[in-house]
Design a protein around this motif. Structure first.
Motif, PDB file in Angstrom:
ATOM      1  N   SER A  83       0.850  -1.154  -0.146  1.00 33.30           N
ATOM      2  CA  SER A  83       0.052  -0.015  -0.097  1.00 33.30           C
ATOM      3  C   SER A  83       0.817   1.325   0.135  1.00 33.30           C
ATOM      4  N   GLU A 114       3.127  -0.308  -9.496  1.00 32.30           N
ATOM      5  CA  GLU A 114       1.525  -0.600 -10.010  1.00 32.30           C
ATOM      6  C   GLU A 114       0.443   0.078  -8.893  1.00 32.30           C
ATOM      7  N   LEU A 115      -0.195   0.835  -9.148  1.00 32.56           N
ATOM      8  CA  LEU A 115      -1.284   1.388  -8.085  1.00 32.56           C
ATOM      9  C   LEU A 115      -2.467   0.737  -8.602  1.00 32.56           C
ATOM     10  N   HIS A 116      -3.135   0.294  -7.576  1.00 31.17           N
ATOM     11  CA  HIS A 116      -4.567  -0.205  -7.741  1.00 31.17           C
ATOM     12  C   HIS A 116      -5.713   0.508  -7.149  1.00 31.17           C
ATOM     13  N   LYS A 117      -6.620   0.757  -7.855  1.00 30.31           N
ATOM     14  CA  LYS A 117      -7.754   1.810  -7.359  1.00 30.31           C
ATOM     15  C   LYS A 117      -8.266   0.954  -6.413  1.00 30.31           C
ATOM     16  N   GLY A 135      -7.547   0.002  -2.261  1.00 24.53           N
ATOM     17  CA  GLY A 135      -6.642  -0.227  -3.137  1.00 24.53           C
ATOM     18  C   GLY A 135      -5.553  -0.809  -2.645  1.00 24.53           C
ATOM     19  N   ALA A 155      -0.715  -1.379  -3.836  1.00 25.71           N
ATOM     20  CA  ALA A 155       0.368  -0.883  -4.737  1.00 25.71           C
ATOM     21  C   ALA A 155       1.343  -2.115  -4.573  1.00 25.71           C
ATOM     22  N   GLU A 156       2.027  -2.245  -5.724  1.00 28.22           N
ATOM     23  CA  GLU A 156       2.962  -3.335  -5.693  1.00 28.22           C
ATOM     24  C   GLU A 156       4.054  -2.818  -6.679  1.00 28.22           C
ATOM     25  N   THR A 188       6.529  -3.252  -9.897  1.00 30.40           N
ATOM     26  CA  THR A 188       6.700  -4.264 -10.797  1.00 30.40           C
ATOM     27  C   THR A 188       7.823  -4.900 -10.844  1.00 30.40           C
TER      28      THR A 188
END
Length: 115
Positions: free
Chosen positions: A37, A69-72, A78, A80-81, A83
């Protein structure tokens, strides 16, 4: 009376004369990897979410490929991870920084004794 002497070194990468990547951004990537996150990473670092997001956005835009890579948000929120490129950049930077610090440690006593 002895004076306190300390040898300090910092390493960072500039792109077109502008700071791009260093220990602060490496730490942010580590915290994203640890927490999954961006907001939790920022909080753990004592940094505003806005600043952390700006740093990630800058790395993603100016790097050859995105690092994070951000995830909504959704039902579970949400996330984040890193790449694969982000993981490789982080590992390479840490390895290089470790070698730099090792070299500095080997020579610190000698140089500070002369100063």
């Amino acid at each position: 009376m002895g004076r306190s002497k300390e040898l300090k070194i910092r390493c960072w990468i500039d792109i077109d004369g502008k700071k791009f990547f260093g220990t602060g951004r490496a730490q942010l990537l580590m915290m994203i990897e640890k927490n999954g996150s961006l907001s939790k990473a920022a909080k753990e670092m004592g940094m505003s979410y806005r600043k952390a997001w700006a740093m990630v956005d800058d790395m993603n835009q100016r790097g050859q490929q995105p690092y994070v890579e951000l995830h909504k948000g959704g039902i579970k929120g949400g996330g984040a991870e890193l790449t694969e490129v982000g993981k490789k950049v982080l590992a390479s930077f840490q390895k290089m920084n470790d070698k730099i610090n090792e070299t500095v440690q080997q020579h610190t006593e000698e140089i500070l004794r002369l100063i």
